[in-house]
Design an enzyme around this catalytic site. Sequence first.
Site, mmCIF file in Angstrom:
data_model
loop_
_atom_site.group_PDB
_atom_site.id
_atom_site.type_symbol
_atom_site.label_atom_id
_atom_site.label_comp_id
_atom_site.label_asym_id
_atom_site.label_seq_id
_atom_site.Cartn_x
_atom_site.Cartn_y
_atom_site.Cartn_z
ATOM 1 N N GLN A 187 -29.473 6.036 24.506
ATOM 2 C CA GLN A 187 -29.136 5.339 25.757
ATOM 3 C C GLN A 187 -28.417 4.013 25.491
ATOM 4 O OE1 GLN A 187 -29.387 6.580 28.725
ATOM 5 N NE2 GLN A 187 -30.657 8.339 28.250
ATOM 6 N N LYS B 9 -23.800 11.823 26.046
ATOM 7 C CA LYS B 9 -24.211 10.697 26.894
ATOM 8 C C LYS B 9 -23.224 9.541 26.788
ATOM 9 C CE LYS B 9 -29.095 11.832 26.987
ATOM 10 N NZ LYS B 9 -30.471 11.495 26.611
ATOM 11 N N CYS C 184 -38.710 13.556 30.254
ATOM 12 C CA CYS C 184 -39.043 13.793 28.839
ATOM 13 C C CYS C 184 -39.811 12.621 28.242
ATOM 14 C CB CYS C 184 -37.794 14.071 27.989
ATOM 15 S SG CYS C 184 -36.908 15.532 28.468
HETATM 16 C C1 LIG Z 1 -31.370 12.006 25.939
HETATM 17 C C2 LIG Z 1 -32.253 11.288 24.998
HETATM 18 C C3 LIG Z 1 -32.704 11.896 23.831
HETATM 19 C C4 LIG Z 1 -32.377 13.323 23.474
HETATM 20 O O1 LIG Z 1 -31.001 13.505 23.362
HETATM 21 P P1 LIG Z 1 -30.398 14.984 23.209
HETATM 22 O O2 LIG Z 1 -28.941 14.781 23.431
HETATM 23 O O3 LIG Z 1 -31.042 15.817 24.272
HETATM 24 O O4 LIG Z 1 -30.724 15.442 21.843
HETATM 25 C C5 LIG Z 1 -33.509 11.157 22.989
HETATM 26 N N1 LIG Z 1 -33.839 9.891 23.268
HETATM 27 C C6 LIG Z 1 -33.418 9.266 24.383
HETATM 28 C C7 LIG Z 1 -33.791 7.843 24.622
HETATM 29 C C8 LIG Z 1 -32.621 9.944 25.289
HETATM 30 O O5 LIG Z 1 -32.207 9.347 26.408
#
Ligand SMILES: *Cc1c(COP(=O)(O)O)cnc(C)c1O
Length: 407
Positions: free
Chosen positions: A204, A227, A365
């Site tokens: 992030q 992301k 998650c």
């Molecule tokens: C999205 C995210 C993950 C996992 O990323 P993936 O692209 O699904 O492997 C891990 N940590 C944080 C803080 C996230 O926002």
Amino acid sequence: MNAAYDIDGLRRQFPILGRTVYGRPLIYLDNAATSQTPECVVDSIVRMYTHTKANVHRGVHGLSQEATDLQEAARERVRAFINAESTDEVIFTRGTTEGINLVASSMGQLLPEGSEVIVSVMEHHANIVPWQLLGKRRGITLRPVAMTADGSLDMDDFRAAFNDRTSMVAMCHVSNVLGTVNPVKEIIAEAHRHGVPALIDGAQAVSHMHVDVRELDADFYVFSSHKMYGPTGVGVLYGKRKWLEMMPPYQGGGEMIGHVGFDGTTFADLPFKFEAGTPDFVGIAALHTAINWLEDTGIGAIAQHEHNLMEHTMAGLEEIPGIRFFGTAPGKAAVISFLVGNEHPYDVGMLLDKLGIAVRTGHHCAQPLMHALGIEGTVRLAFAAYNTIEEADSFTAALKRVAAMLA
Ligand SMILES: *Cc1c(COP(=O)(O)O)cnc(C)c1O
């Protein structure tokens, strides 16, 4: 807002933003789950498939060489982006999740049996479960660090978490639920004072702030392309050479070997030792384009724009009776998690969806974090470079309608 920030021109680069959902213009605020992709990145994928597709590091033929050059240019671009010392320290993965699994499973073999890994209560499952899998095999346990009332990391609890069994620190740079920006430089320095390495989950962070792995002195730093305006299926693991050289391979196969015989196999040099099999060389080349796009647009300008949107939105949302925010740490990233009265986040998210607004609802998650907060889930919006003040206002107006409907 900032007049120099050409939001209209920027939005035109994202064709998906022009579409409708249930006949209403899409307002995409689920950017912490995945960001949208500018046309230049899509074009680079198409260009690769239509012009330069050949397997990398395998053929003597020209096309294979071109594909290899594109992949290795991307590696150099990533190196410069995070200011790593060498491209040997830049490993391409499938994403943040695979990066952490790689470290937990490979570096994990070097950690003493029965040792402890310090994490925080705000970790994504991706930075919890790989360590638990390792723990099952090697008796390694997790020591979670608490947070304070505003969702900051409790630094006293962090300092108190170390003991003579501590073997590693693994923490997020920015919380995907609270938006909290952790003081990772201080966290890494404290880990080093205790003689243990630190892994930072930057999923992030990298699209919202400049990350310099050498300035941070991070031992490992992981992130995902999807992301940060890049394609899906690609991620980066940065690791300090001294660790990567000590660590055993994660997966075996092609690309990662020196010599293979039935009496034994030698492994390739860094970074290929950790890149078994054909990599997503198309996605990797497109990540290169995404990083160029991000830096041409300006990470600082994007972060300022997102921050303005967040402040503006928070001010509007505060008027809604019974609204509760989760994560109000100073300097937080542009992520807003909230609940309205006793309404279930899923109901709020469903009604917003019917109005064309995409937000995230649920535990994000991060079930241990939800447990620490004493809730089941939240509604989360997260801003990106292309969101507008009009969208923020539409969101606030829509939430007011939804809150009144559910009350
Ligand atoms: C999205 C995210 C993950 C996992 O990323 P993936 O692209 O699904 O492997 C891990 N940590 C944080 C803080 C996230 O926002």
